[in-house]
Design an enzyme around this catalytic site. Sequence first.
Site: not given
Length: 399
Positions: A183, A232, A271, A301, A303
Amino acid sequence: MGTTLSTSRPRPGRPRSRVRLVTIGLAAAILAVPSAVAAADDAGAPQAPGDSLRAIAAREGLRIGTAVDMAKLGTDTAYTSVVADQFSVVTPENVMKWDAVEPTRGTYDWQAADRLVSFAEQHDQLVRGHTLMWHNQLPGWLTSGVADGSIGTAELRDILHQHVTDEVGHFRGRIWQWDVANEVFANSWDSHPLADGVNGDDFWVQHLGEGVIADVFRWAHQADPKALLMYNDYNITGEDGTNAKFQAVYDFVKRLRAQGVPIDGIGEQGHLDTQYGFDPQTFQADLQAFGDLGLKVAVTEADVRTFVSGTGADEVPTDQLAAFAQPYEFSAMLTGCRLVRQCISFTAWGVDDGDSWIPNTFSGEGYGLLYDARLRPKQAYFALRQDLLLGLSAHRTDG
Ligand code: 9MR
């Protein structure tokens, strides 16, 4: 750059005979392996149920993963069984982060992380190491030392170098993919993007300059030449509606590759939120563009959150259509990954809605994962399983 632990994925369009064999083999496996963790194969490794996500995905060389909460693994039996049975790659949700492994300067605590790596090895799972250089979850001694000036620039660089060397070295040979830098690119709402899109306000960039991004990859590579080294981030496959962040990361990693920096892949976090749009075509095209640079890609990741009423296992989406959007977006992300040959793993950011970062961060939202708080599989779980099964049986009319 490492490939030893990596899976190679077959290109779409497999030979017919193989697909038929695989389908028959799968049916046999579903009948033959009723339960998982307790059963052991000849080599002593426990076997996952034949109809589990991990078992079905294995037939196309794809790893399905979850982030693991080490407060539950080994103590919560139902949770532990789901992790072992359904997933073939695990990511520590928190226990490999810097504040967890070096809470006191110079004193490492690898206990929880070691336990996860051992669990993974016992259950024939690979590990995604997460994460080496991130602005969040840094130990207090480091952030306060920088803030009060007692840790200067040169020392900070040495400390980061040591951290990467020690952590990657500790797990050398046992980590499949490392999230090396996490990030560091600016979002549309960040105030000080640099000319190339790196976030000028990122802790590490601000203190050490953006050259540190290439350096952490070099340091990680020295410490474990076989691990796959990933960058990432989130919003890097068009989720922000503009694709600007994708473009910045794409241009940046292309330059790193041209300079011989040992970066092996891109982790797209995945996400999503049903209140915003999601474009599966852009998602897939962006993953493919990274793949075409010679990089591996992974969904790291995943969701899909939405507004909810009720709590715990009684949590339900407030908008009835969101109950359909949630599994749909999960399914579209998995499909995008599967259509990109370089996509090696698809990881959900946690097992169940009772144990997710979402409600703590987004007020009123939840319902993001594959299982509910009572560990019952949700529609999103069944959607992914159907997708994977469909892939195996796609050519069944051929014969
Ligand atoms: O899920 C993690 C949560 O338990 C932590 O409190 C949080 C702290 O920042 O980090 C969460 O995981 C993050 C991951 O490490 C990096 N990408 C975003 C994830 C969700 O915040």
